[in-house]
Design a protein around this motif. Structure first.
Motif, PDB file in Angstrom:
ATOM      1  N   ALA A   1       0.828  -1.210   0.000  1.00  0.00           N
ATOM      2  CA  ALA A   1       0.000   0.000   0.000  1.00  0.00           C
ATOM      3  C   ALA A   1       0.862   1.260   0.000  1.00  0.00           C
ATOM      4  O   ALA A   1       0.550   2.251  -0.657  1.00  0.00           O
ATOM      5  CB  ALA A   1      -0.933  -0.019   1.205  1.00  0.00           C
ATOM      6  N   THR A   2       1.959   1.227   0.741  1.00  0.00           N
ATOM      7  CA  THR A   2       2.862   2.379   0.786  1.00  0.00           C
ATOM      8  C   THR A   2       3.518   2.618  -0.560  1.00  0.00           C
ATOM      9  O   THR A   2       3.656   3.758  -1.013  1.00  0.00           O
ATOM     10  CB  THR A   2       3.931   2.156   1.861  1.00  0.00           C
ATOM     11  N   GLU A   3       3.927   1.530  -1.217  1.00  0.00           N
ATOM     12  CA  GLU A   3       4.569   1.685  -2.515  1.00  0.00           C
ATOM     13  C   GLU A   3       3.600   2.231  -3.553  1.00  0.00           C
ATOM     14  O   GLU A   3       3.977   3.024  -4.420  1.00  0.00           O
ATOM     15  CB  GLU A   3       5.126   0.336  -2.967  1.00  0.00           C
ATOM     16  N   VAL A   4       2.348   1.818  -3.502  1.00  0.00           N
ATOM     17  CA  VAL A   4       1.358   2.340  -4.449  1.00  0.00           C
ATOM     18  C   VAL A   4       1.117   3.819  -4.222  1.00  0.00           C
ATOM     19  O   VAL A   4       0.924   4.593  -5.161  1.00  0.00           O
ATOM     20  CB  VAL A   4       0.042   1.541  -4.309  1.00  0.00           C
ATOM     21  N   ALA A   5       1.153   4.254  -2.942  1.00  0.00           N
ATOM     22  CA  ALA A   5       0.882   5.649  -2.622  1.00  0.00           C
ATOM     23  C   ALA A   5       2.026   6.583  -3.002  1.00  0.00           C
ATOM     24  O   ALA A   5       1.836   7.785  -3.139  1.00  0.00           O
ATOM     25  CB  ALA A   5       0.577   5.796  -1.126  1.00  0.00           C
ATOM     26  N   LYS A   6       3.224   6.058  -3.183  1.00  0.00           N
ATOM     27  CA  LYS A   6       4.372   6.904  -3.500  1.00  0.00           C
ATOM     28  C   LYS A   6       4.226   7.464  -4.915  1.00  0.00           C
ATOM     29  O   LYS A   6       3.777   6.771  -5.834  1.00  0.00           O
ATOM     30  CB  LYS A   6       5.667   6.098  -3.406  1.00  0.00           C
ATOM     31  N   PRO A   7       4.622   8.722  -5.139  1.00  0.00           N
ATOM     32  CA  PRO A   7       4.574   9.296  -6.508  1.00  0.00           C
ATOM     33  C   PRO A   7       5.594   8.627  -7.405  1.00  0.00           C
ATOM     34  O   PRO A   7       6.702   8.295  -6.979  1.00  0.00           O
ATOM     35  CB  PRO A   7       4.908  10.771  -6.287  1.00  0.00           C
ATOM     36  N   GLN A   8       5.213   8.398  -8.653  1.00  0.00           N
ATOM     37  CA  GLN A   8       6.098   7.757  -9.612  1.00  0.00           C
ATOM     38  C   GLN A   8       7.153   8.759 -10.093  1.00  0.00           C
ATOM     39  O   GLN A   8       6.844   9.920 -10.364  1.00  0.00           O
ATOM     40  CB  GLN A   8       5.296   7.236 -10.813  1.00  0.00           C
ATOM     41  N   PRO A   9       8.407   8.339 -10.241  1.00  0.00           N
ATOM     42  CA  PRO A   9       9.457   9.251 -10.744  1.00  0.00           C
ATOM     43  C   PRO A   9       9.218   9.592 -12.216  1.00  0.00           C
ATOM     44  O   PRO A   9       8.631   8.811 -12.963  1.00  0.00           O
ATOM     45  CB  PRO A   9      10.744   8.437 -10.572  1.00  0.00           C
ATOM     46  N   LYS A  10       9.653  10.794 -12.598  1.00  0.00           N
ATOM     47  CA  LYS A  10       9.484  11.227 -13.981  1.00  0.00           C
ATOM     48  C   LYS A  10      10.347  10.389 -14.903  1.00  0.00           C
ATOM     49  O   LYS A  10      11.469  10.027 -14.575  1.00  0.00           O
ATOM     50  CB  LYS A  10       9.884  12.698 -14.117  1.00  0.00           C
ATOM     51  N   ARG A  11       9.782  10.112 -16.074  1.00  0.00           N
ATOM     52  CA  ARG A  11      10.545   9.358 -17.056  1.00  0.00           C
ATOM     53  C   ARG A  11      11.533  10.278 -17.768  1.00  0.00           C
ATOM     54  O   ARG A  11      11.193  11.426 -18.097  1.00  0.00           O
ATOM     55  CB  ARG A  11       9.610   8.732 -18.097  1.00  0.00           C
ATOM     56  N   PRO A  12      12.744   9.821 -18.039  1.00  0.00           N
ATOM     57  CA  PRO A  12      13.712  10.669 -18.769  1.00  0.00           C
ATOM     58  C   PRO A  12      13.279  10.858 -20.205  1.00  0.00           C
ATOM     59  O   PRO A  12      12.606  10.014 -20.794  1.00  0.00           O
ATOM     60  CB  PRO A  12      15.014   9.875 -18.669  1.00  0.00           C
ATOM     61  N   ARG A  13      13.633  11.998 -20.746  1.00  0.00           N
ATOM     62  CA  ARG A  13      13.302  12.277 -22.147  1.00  0.00           C
ATOM     63  C   ARG A  13      14.094  11.373 -23.079  1.00  0.00           C
ATOM     64  O   ARG A  13      15.101  10.787 -22.703  1.00  0.00           O
ATOM     65  CB  ARG A  13      13.603  13.743 -22.469  1.00  0.00           C
ATOM     66  N   ALA A  14      13.597  11.287 -24.306  1.00  0.00           N
ATOM     67  CA  ALA A  14      14.226  10.388 -25.275  1.00  0.00           C
ATOM     68  C   ALA A  14      15.654  10.794 -25.564  1.00  0.00           C
ATOM     69  O   ALA A  14      16.528   9.959 -25.790  1.00  0.00           O
ATOM     70  CB  ALA A  14      13.413  10.360 -26.574  1.00  0.00           C
ATOM     71  N   ASN A  15      15.938  12.135 -25.565  1.00  0.00           N
ATOM     72  CA  ASN A  15      17.295  12.590 -25.858  1.00  0.00           C
ATOM     73  C   ASN A  15      18.136  12.724 -24.614  1.00  0.00           C
ATOM     74  O   ASN A  15      19.226  13.287 -24.657  1.00  0.00           O
ATOM     75  CB  ASN A  15      17.256  13.932 -26.597  1.00  0.00           C
ATOM     76  N   CYS A  16      17.612  12.182 -23.473  1.00  0.00           N
ATOM     77  CA  CYS A  16      18.353  12.165 -22.194  1.00  0.00           C
ATOM     78  C   CYS A  16      18.692  13.546 -21.709  1.00  0.00           C
ATOM     79  O   CYS A  16      19.697  13.758 -21.020  1.00  0.00           O
ATOM     80  CB  CYS A  16      19.631  11.329 -22.308  1.00  0.00           C
ATOM     81  N   VAL A  17      17.885  14.566 -22.104  1.00  0.00           N
ATOM     82  CA  VAL A  17      18.125  15.935 -21.646  1.00  0.00           C
ATOM     83  C   VAL A  17      17.146  16.244 -20.537  1.00  0.00           C
ATOM     84  O   VAL A  17      15.969  15.916 -20.621  1.00  0.00           O
ATOM     85  CB  VAL A  17      17.948  16.938 -22.804  1.00  0.00           C
ATOM     86  N   GLY A  18      17.589  16.879 -19.534  1.00  0.00           N
ATOM     87  CA  GLY A  18      16.701  17.299 -18.447  1.00  0.00           C
ATOM     88  C   GLY A  18      16.857  16.401 -17.241  1.00  0.00           C
ATOM     89  O   GLY A  18      17.462  16.781 -16.266  1.00  0.00           O
TER      90      GLY A  18
END
Length: 546
Positions: free
Chosen positions: A457-474
């Motif tokens: 339940a705790t893992e589901v409640a955690k916000p998902q990390p942002k996915r990296p962009r295709a060009n690996c920038v940011g």
């Protein structure tokens, strides 16, 4: 058979019944008003045909029955013959297997003897006469330290040649009285510590003065540049202390194999005086012991008591002071033997009371079995009391700042630890008949399931990390070696002196106290927080070290 006879009787009476029927038919014809087409001759032929058919069928059935009975008798004889053949074959196979087994055991024994002879290492310059004067001996397990000499006594420590099968360097170090090299050798061979430990008593026997060698090895037990608090974090120092304790135990084993006059010459007055000086130097430092002492796993207290027992100087110290040190080593596997060697067996009921009062019921049960005090201290009652305290305890430190869920998780974790410790204790002392473990196992499964559900339940409640962009920038990739960097220095610290392999099968949460009072004060005047051993969330897996 009775049914068959009754059928035959009925068939025999058919003729008489047909005659009766004929008379009845004739009487019927005499009164008839209309001529009947049916003649008696036809009826008679019909009934005779039925009679013949029934008799033929009956005869066939009798023949089939006799044939079936004959086959049953033949089958029984065949089964009996086959059973006798199987039994005979089994006996022959067992005899053949036993012969092959005896031959294999004999071959293995002969091969082992040849292998042992080929691996025997003999010091240079040993003559056959000297070899014949010094019989070999096997060291007893280190958790057994008898108070009396064994029947198979060894010759004096400075006579003859002692064989060490696997580690001839160990003999060389003892002959050279090299205590520092002995420490390094034990550390370098830590993976085979059990084998090394078995050969140390034999190697000590080759030393010019085994007692002085062991006393020399105690240097550095309390280094002046390391504080008491820092010593608990120094893996090398902890390993050195365990080695010191092991060497004193091995010297005790050597003493039990020597004759009385040899023991007196080995532990001389000067040796005892030197051991007493070391003990008096260590004694004040026991007042500064931390939570390890309150948890019954103090290396410092163990080393002090082992020093007194090995060199026989316990009479120079107050027995009451020694008695107060026993709870500090109650988790150590050598505690029972140390108490007997120091003459503290009669004081054990008081020690057990202290352990129970401070929430250390598992240690109390172990000592009750070791000193045959289970009539006075019921193991089942102690274990049930231990679980009751574990289920009622709360977390006062976190209750004000942490959410109720966190506090409940801590309580559940402590209950899990307590349940596992109780089950291990029940299995060690074979108490399953008095205290079934199935309900305890079910409770463990329930708590582990709740723990897993809360984690999901705790893992589901955690916000998902942002996915990296295709060009690996940011957003760059996360570093994955943080944990390994944190553990780098710890692994380097434990490189030389690792955790030793002699573990004691008892584990339960430790007390919340952080300082043990002076053992010279009032008997076990523990602070109020000492009894609430679940309060600090401290979980201690009781490794049973040497």
């Amino acid at each position: 058979m009775e049914d068959t006879q009754s059928v035959a009787t009925l068939m025999d009476s058919t003729t008489s019944k047909i005659q009766q029927l004929q008379k009845a038919f004739a009487e019927l014809e005499s009164h008839r008003a209309v001529t009947l087409n049916l003649k008696w001759k036809q009826l008679e032929e019909h009934f005779h045909g039925l009679e013949k058919s029934l008799k033929r069928r009956f005869t066939e059935l009798e023949d089939q029955e006799k044939e079936f009975e004959t086959k049953i008798v033949q089958s029984k004889k065949i089964l009996e013959n086959r059973q006798a053949a199987v039994i005979s074959s089994e006996k022959a196979s067992l005899e053949s297997l036993q012969e092959k087994r005896d031959a294999a055991v004999s071959a293995i024994t002969i091969a082992m003897e040849k292998h042992t002879k080929s691996n025997c290492m003999e010091p240079a310059g040993a003559t056959p006469e000297v070899q014949g004067e010094s019989p070999m001996f096997d060291a007893k397990p280190l958790d057994y330290i008898p108070l009396e000499n064994t029947e198979d006594t060894m010759k004096p420590f400075n006579n003859g040649v002692v064989e060490v099968k696997c580690y001839p360097d160990l003999v060389k170090l003892c002959q050279d009285m090299d205590s520092e090299g002995l420490h390094k050798f034990i550390s370098d061979n830590r993976k085979n510590l059990a084998a090394v430990r078995e050969e140390i008593p034999s190697a000590l026997r080759t030393a010019v003065d085994p007692a002085c060698l062991v006393l020399d090895s105690l240097k550095g037990f309390y280094p002046s540049e390391v504080s008491i608090s820092d010593a608990k974090k120094d893996a090398n120092l902890l390993g050195l202390r365990r080695t010191c304790i092991m060497l004193m135990e091995c010297l005790s084993i050597l003493l039990t194999t020597l004759e009385l006059d040899s023991v007196s010459s080995l532990i001389s007055a000067s040796v005892k005086g030197r051991a007493k000086a070391i003990a008096e130097e260590w004694k004040p430092k026991l007042d500064e012991l931390d939570i390890d002492a309150n948890n019954g796993n103090s290396l410092e207290a163990h080393a002090f008591l082992q020093l007194l027992a090995t060199f026989g100087i316990n009479s120079n110290f107050n027995q009451e002071d020694l008695y107060k040190l026993i709870p500090m080593v109650s988790r150590r596997r050598q505690t029972a033997d140390l108490c007997r060697s120091l003459g503290l067996s009669e004081r054990m009921p008081g020690v057990i009371d202290v352990l129970v009062n401070n929430g250390r019921h598992i240690d109390a049960v172990n000592l009750a079995f070791a000193f045959e005090l289970t009539d006075k201290f019921s193991p089942v009652s102690l274990l049930k009391s231990y679980l009751n305290e574990a289920s009622k305890v709360s977390s006062p430190v976190k209750s004000g700042n942490a959410p109720p869920t966190t506090a409940q998780n801590d309580v559940n974790e402590k209950q899990l630890t307590a349940l596992k410790a109780v089950i291990k204790c029940i299995e060690d002392h074979k108490l399953e008949a008095q205290y079934p473990v199935d309900p305890l196992q079910n409770r463990i499964h329930q708590l582990e399931k709740e723990k897993a559900d809360k984690k999901r339940a705790t893992e589901v409640a955690k916000p998902q990390p942002k996915r990296p962009r295709a060009n690996c920038v940011g957003n760059g990739a996360r570093a994955t070696n943080v944990a390994s960097d944190k553990n780098f220095y710890a692994s380097r610290m434990t490189d030389r002196y690792p955790q030793y392999i002699y573990d004691r099968p008892y584990a339960y949460p430790g007390p919340a106290d952080t300082h043990v009072p002076s053992f010279l004060g009032t008997a076990y005047n523990f602070p109020p927080g000492h009894g609430n051993f679940f309060g600090n969330g401290y979980h201690y897996q009781a490794t049973y070290l040497h």
